[in-house]
Design a protein around this motif. Structure first.
Motif, PDB file in Angstrom:
ATOM      1  N   ASP A 177      26.668  -6.925 -26.731  1.00  0.00           N
ATOM      2  CA  ASP A 177      25.457  -7.084 -27.533  1.00  0.00           C
ATOM      3  C   ASP A 177      24.212  -7.199 -26.679  1.00  0.00           C
ATOM      4  OD1 ASP A 177      26.829  -6.986 -29.923  1.00  0.00           O
ATOM      5  OD2 ASP A 177      26.808  -9.152 -30.257  1.00  0.00           O
ATOM      6  N   LEU A 178      24.333  -7.741 -25.477  1.00  0.00           N
ATOM      7  CA  LEU A 178      23.164  -7.919 -24.618  1.00  0.00           C
ATOM      8  C   LEU A 178      22.683  -6.613 -24.023  1.00  0.00           C
ATOM      9  CD1 LEU A 178      21.762 -10.637 -24.316  1.00  0.00           C
ATOM     10  CD2 LEU A 178      24.114 -10.863 -25.096  1.00  0.00           C
ATOM     11  N   ALA A 179      23.433  -5.524 -24.235  1.00  0.00           N
ATOM     12  CA  ALA A 179      22.920  -4.198 -23.891  1.00  0.00           C
ATOM     13  C   ALA A 179      21.608  -3.918 -24.590  1.00  0.00           C
ATOM     14  CB  ALA A 179      23.950  -3.133 -24.260  1.00  0.00           C
ATOM     15  N   VAL A 180      21.340  -4.603 -25.704  1.00  0.00           N
ATOM     16  CA  VAL A 180      20.095  -4.410 -26.439  1.00  0.00           C
ATOM     17  C   VAL A 180      18.882  -4.701 -25.563  1.00  0.00           C
ATOM     18  CG1 VAL A 180      19.843  -6.766 -27.381  1.00  0.00           C
ATOM     19  CG2 VAL A 180      19.072  -4.788 -28.721  1.00  0.00           C
ATOM     20  N   ALA A 181      19.042  -5.462 -24.495  1.00  0.00           N
ATOM     21  CA  ALA A 181      17.922  -5.738 -23.596  1.00  0.00           C
ATOM     22  C   ALA A 181      17.359  -4.455 -23.004  1.00  0.00           C
ATOM     23  CB  ALA A 181      18.372  -6.688 -22.475  1.00  0.00           C
ATOM     24  N   TRP A 182      18.191  -3.434 -22.808  1.00  0.00           N
ATOM     25  CA  TRP A 182      17.748  -2.142 -22.282  1.00  0.00           C
ATOM     26  C   TRP A 182      17.571  -1.112 -23.394  1.00  0.00           C
ATOM     27  CZ3 TRP A 182      21.005  -5.465 -19.852  1.00  0.00           C
ATOM     28  CH2 TRP A 182      20.671  -5.844 -18.544  1.00  0.00           C
ATOM     29  N   LEU A 183      18.345  -1.224 -24.457  1.00  0.00           N
ATOM     30  CA  LEU A 183      18.272  -0.255 -25.545  1.00  0.00           C
ATOM     31  C   LEU A 183      17.010  -0.416 -26.388  1.00  0.00           C
ATOM     32  CD1 LEU A 183      21.982  -0.522 -26.667  1.00  0.00           C
ATOM     33  CD2 LEU A 183      20.937   1.539 -25.741  1.00  0.00           C
ATOM     34  N   MET A 184      16.465  -1.636 -26.443  1.00  0.00           N
ATOM     35  CA  MET A 184      15.364  -1.912 -27.363  1.00  0.00           C
ATOM     36  C   MET A 184      14.081  -2.342 -26.681  1.00  0.00           C
ATOM     37  SD  MET A 184      15.469  -4.343 -30.720  1.00  0.00           S
ATOM     38  CE  MET A 184      13.976  -5.056 -31.431  1.00  0.00           C
ATOM     39  N   PHE A 185      14.162  -2.947 -25.501  1.00  0.00           N
ATOM     40  CA  PHE A 185      12.986  -3.584 -24.912  1.00  0.00           C
ATOM     41  C   PHE A 185      12.562  -2.929 -23.602  1.00  0.00           C
ATOM     42  CE2 PHE A 185      14.948  -6.961 -27.492  1.00  0.00           C
ATOM     43  CZ  PHE A 185      13.859  -7.287 -28.297  1.00  0.00           C
ATOM     44  N   ASP A 186      11.258  -3.018 -23.336  1.00  0.00           N
ATOM     45  CA  ASP A 186      10.760  -2.673 -22.016  1.00  0.00           C
ATOM     46  C   ASP A 186      10.911  -3.894 -21.111  1.00  0.00           C
ATOM     47  OD1 ASP A 186       8.711  -4.404 -22.745  1.00  0.00           O
ATOM     48  OD2 ASP A 186       7.202  -2.826 -22.970  1.00  0.00           O
ATOM     49  N   GLY A 187      10.331  -3.826 -19.909  1.00  0.00           N
ATOM     50  CA  GLY A 187      10.553  -4.902 -18.951  1.00  0.00           C
ATOM     51  C   GLY A 187      10.115  -6.264 -19.449  1.00  0.00           C
ATOM     52  N   ALA A 188       8.953  -6.334 -20.112  1.00  0.00           N
ATOM     53  CA  ALA A 188       8.450  -7.625 -20.584  1.00  0.00           C
ATOM     54  C   ALA A 188       9.359  -8.210 -21.659  1.00  0.00           C
ATOM     55  CB  ALA A 188       7.022  -7.468 -21.118  1.00  0.00           C
ATOM     56  N   GLY A 189       9.742  -7.395 -22.625  1.00  0.00           N
ATOM     57  CA  GLY A 189      10.629  -7.884 -23.681  1.00  0.00           C
ATOM     58  C   GLY A 189      11.997  -8.247 -23.158  1.00  0.00           C
ATOM     59  N   ARG A 190      12.491  -7.444 -22.208  1.00  0.00           N
ATOM     60  CA  ARG A 190      13.812  -7.719 -21.645  1.00  0.00           C
ATOM     61  C   ARG A 190      13.827  -9.069 -20.925  1.00  0.00           C
ATOM     62  NH1 ARG A 190      14.518  -3.114 -20.282  1.00  0.00           N
ATOM     63  NH2 ARG A 190      13.619  -3.042 -18.206  1.00  0.00           N
ATOM     64  N   ARG A 191      12.791  -9.338 -20.150  1.00  0.00           N
ATOM     65  CA  ARG A 191      12.741 -10.630 -19.457  1.00  0.00           C
ATOM     66  C   ARG A 191      12.718 -11.790 -20.446  1.00  0.00           C
ATOM     67  NH1 ARG A 191       9.526  -7.417 -16.056  1.00  0.00           N
ATOM     68  NH2 ARG A 191       7.596  -7.987 -17.156  1.00  0.00           N
ATOM     69  N   ARG A 192      11.996 -11.632 -21.546  1.00  0.00           N
ATOM     70  CA  ARG A 192      11.923 -12.704 -22.529  1.00  0.00           C
ATOM     71  C   ARG A 192      13.262 -12.908 -23.232  1.00  0.00           C
ATOM     72  NH1 ARG A 192       6.133 -12.084 -25.606  1.00  0.00           N
ATOM     73  NH2 ARG A 192       7.217 -13.464 -27.087  1.00  0.00           N
ATOM     74  N   LEU A 193      13.932 -11.818 -23.596  1.00  0.00           N
ATOM     75  CA  LEU A 193      15.241 -11.954 -24.238  1.00  0.00           C
ATOM     76  C   LEU A 193      16.249 -12.587 -23.289  1.00  0.00           C
ATOM     77  CD1 LEU A 193      17.086  -9.634 -26.605  1.00  0.00           C
ATOM     78  CD2 LEU A 193      18.245 -10.253 -24.496  1.00  0.00           C
ATOM     79  N   MET A 194      16.264 -12.129 -22.039  1.00  0.00           N
ATOM     80  CA  MET A 194      17.238 -12.641 -21.071  1.00  0.00           C
ATOM     81  C   MET A 194      17.018 -14.125 -20.806  1.00  0.00           C
ATOM     82  SD  MET A 194      17.251  -9.305 -18.530  1.00  0.00           S
ATOM     83  CE  MET A 194      18.576  -9.758 -17.433  1.00  0.00           C
ATOM     84  N   ALA A 195      15.764 -14.525 -20.676  1.00  0.00           N
ATOM     85  CA  ALA A 195      15.485 -15.935 -20.415  1.00  0.00           C
ATOM     86  C   ALA A 195      15.892 -16.802 -21.594  1.00  0.00           C
ATOM     87  CB  ALA A 195      14.002 -16.118 -20.103  1.00  0.00           C
ATOM     88  N   ALA A 196      15.572 -16.352 -22.812  1.00  0.00           N
ATOM     89  CA  ALA A 196      15.885 -17.154 -23.995  1.00  0.00           C
ATOM     90  C   ALA A 196      17.394 -17.261 -24.206  1.00  0.00           C
ATOM     91  CB  ALA A 196      15.211 -16.545 -25.220  1.00  0.00           C
ATOM     92  N   TYR A 197      18.104 -16.163 -24.025  1.00  0.00           N
ATOM     93  CA  TYR A 197      19.555 -16.199 -24.235  1.00  0.00           C
ATOM     94  C   TYR A 197      20.239 -17.038 -23.165  1.00  0.00           C
ATOM     95  CZ  TYR A 197      24.284 -14.551 -25.228  1.00  0.00           C
ATOM     96  OH  TYR A 197      25.620 -14.485 -25.551  1.00  0.00           O
ATOM     97  N   SER A 198      19.805 -16.903 -21.929  1.00  0.00           N
ATOM     98  CA  SER A 198      20.416 -17.663 -20.836  1.00  0.00           C
ATOM     99  C   SER A 198      20.195 -19.155 -21.016  1.00  0.00           C
ATOM    100  CB  SER A 198      19.853 -17.209 -19.489  1.00  0.00           C
ATOM    101  OG  SER A 198      20.230 -15.883 -19.204  1.00  0.00           O
ATOM    102  N   ALA A 199      19.047 -19.526 -21.587  1.00  0.00           N
ATOM    103  CA  ALA A 199      18.714 -20.939 -21.722  1.00  0.00           C
ATOM    104  C   ALA A 199      19.425 -21.614 -22.887  1.00  0.00           C
ATOM    105  CB  ALA A 199      17.210 -21.108 -21.906  1.00  0.00           C
ATOM    106  N   ALA A 200      19.884 -20.819 -23.860  1.00  0.00           N
ATOM    107  CA  ALA A 200      20.416 -21.399 -25.103  1.00  0.00           C
ATOM    108  C   ALA A 200      21.915 -21.167 -25.221  1.00  0.00           C
ATOM    109  CB  ALA A 200      19.710 -20.784 -26.308  1.00  0.00           C
ATOM    110  N   GLY A 201      22.655 -22.216 -25.372  1.00  0.00           N
ATOM    111  CA  GLY A 201      24.055 -22.105 -25.770  1.00  0.00           C
ATOM    112  C   GLY A 201      24.999 -21.522 -24.754  1.00  0.00           C
ATOM    113  N   SER A 202      24.638 -21.524 -23.462  1.00  0.00           N
ATOM    114  CA  SER A 202      25.523 -20.880 -22.489  1.00  0.00           C
ATOM    115  C   SER A 202      26.875 -21.565 -22.403  1.00  0.00           C
ATOM    116  CB  SER A 202      24.859 -20.842 -21.111  1.00  0.00           C
ATOM    117  OG  SER A 202      24.555 -22.149 -20.665  1.00  0.00           O
ATOM    118  N   GLY A 203      26.921 -22.857 -22.695  1.00  0.00           N
ATOM    119  CA  GLY A 203      28.195 -23.557 -22.620  1.00  0.00           C
ATOM    120  C   GLY A 203      29.221 -23.059 -23.610  1.00  0.00           C
ATOM    121  N   GLN A 204      28.792 -22.747 -24.810  1.00  0.00           N
ATOM    122  CA  GLN A 204      29.748 -22.320 -25.825  1.00  0.00           C
ATOM    123  C   GLN A 204      30.322 -20.940 -25.526  1.00  0.00           C
ATOM    124  OE1 GLN A 204      27.537 -22.296 -29.480  1.00  0.00           O
ATOM    125  NE2 GLN A 204      26.677 -20.275 -29.170  1.00  0.00           N
TER     126      GLN A 204
END
Length: 305
Positions: free
Chosen positions: A231-258
């Motif tokens: 599902d995280l392939a969407v970082a390249w399929l949908m976003f440019d560099g700015a959007g990709r960085r924001r998605l990656m940071a938000a996903y990495s920060a939330a819920g990584s333990g689960q």
């Protein structure tokens, strides 16, 4: 020329009306309008609040059953609307497969929004993924081509990249693929995933806080349990560099333990999945300009330094 798969059954308005009349007669008189005719399913808008989703190929028939069984659970977890079936249709009226009546979800396809205007939806999409990427039960379906070890997709990717006319940067893409294969495999529990997350399956709406906000996520036919990197392939399929960085940071920060072990090679595998999906689009969409451009955009993003 590589085209979308041909339909095994011609989905017509008359067929949809006959199915509704036989099984959901209270809906049979509602206006019908063809809304989408994709690789796997046809979708007819039904009145103003519903839609009818029907497989057009035998290969997709099992996917509707999967949605009917499991998508209500996704809907309970998701922070945005998803098309959980409100009626589960059965084979009837000469039609051989199960079909669904689903909510009609308002929004603009992200394919119709420029990449830079998609950026404000990045954190919201990360929140959606965090919410659905939870451990799945043992009975959860396994999709044989999504969420599996990347190595199992290698033959398909390398065969596509043999087309050096279609992929003038094939050498760089092969190097990218080799690097993705070196990433540590998913080591945590199998988690639920969407399986086909790209701009055509994301709906956006205008927001007072920015040009676009996440309105809904649609088309869960490829849902299953396994590695959420698909599902995280969407970082390249949908976003440019700015959007990709924001998605990656938000996903990495939330819920990584689960997710268990996500950061150990997760983004490298996601990059590999982006190549899997982008090449599938580019190699099979000569008659579908939206998917063709989505694949081209993703390859450009993957090749950015």
């Amino acid at each position: 020329m590589a085209l979308m798969p041909a339909a095994d059954v011609d989905i017509t308005e008359d067929l949809v009306r006959r199915l509704l009349a036989a099984q959901a007669p209270a809906l049979a008189a509602e206006p019908l309008e063809l809304a989408a005719n994709g690789w796997d399913n046809a979708v007819y808008r039904l009145g103003s609040t519903r839609a009818v989703r029907l497989p057009r190929r035998e290969a997709a028939a099992e996917l509707v059953l999967r949605e009917q069984r499991w998508l209500p659970g996704y809907a309970r977890r998701s922070p945005v609307p998803v098309p959980a079936p409100v009626y589960a249709g059965r084979p009837d009226a000469g039609y051989p497969w199960h079909w669904s009546v689903i909510p009609w979800l308002e929004g603009t396809s992200a394919t119709q929004v420029s990449p830079e205007k998609r950026t404000p939806a990045a954190e919201q999409l990360a929140a959606f993924l965090t919410a659905i990427h939870v451990p799945a039960p043992a009975a959860a379906p396994v999709n044989p081509v999504r969420g599996v070890p990347l190595a199992s997709r290698s033959a398909a990717v390398l065969e596509r990249l043999e087309d050096t006319h279609g992929y003038p940067e094939a050498a760089r893409l092969r190097s990218l693929w080799a690097a993705a294969l070196e990433a540590p495999p998913h080591s945590g529990p199998a988690v639920w995933f969407h399986g086909d997350l790209h701009p055509a399956n994301v709906l956006l709406r205008d927001s007072p806080d920015g040009p676009a906000a996440l309105a809904a996520v649609i088309d869960f036919g490829d849902l299953g349990a396994g590695d959420p990197a698909v599902d995280l392939a969407v970082a390249w399929l949908m976003f440019d560099g700015a959007g990709r960085r924001r998605l990656m940071a938000a996903y990495s920060a939330a819920g990584s333990g689960q997710r268990g072990g996500w950061e150990r090679g997760g983004w490298e595998r996601a990059r590999g999945w982006a190549l899997v999906l982008a090449t599938a689009m580019l190699s099979n969409s000569d008659d579908n300009p939206v998917m063709l451009e989505t694949g081209r955009f993703a390859v450009r993003q993957l090749l950015r330094p």
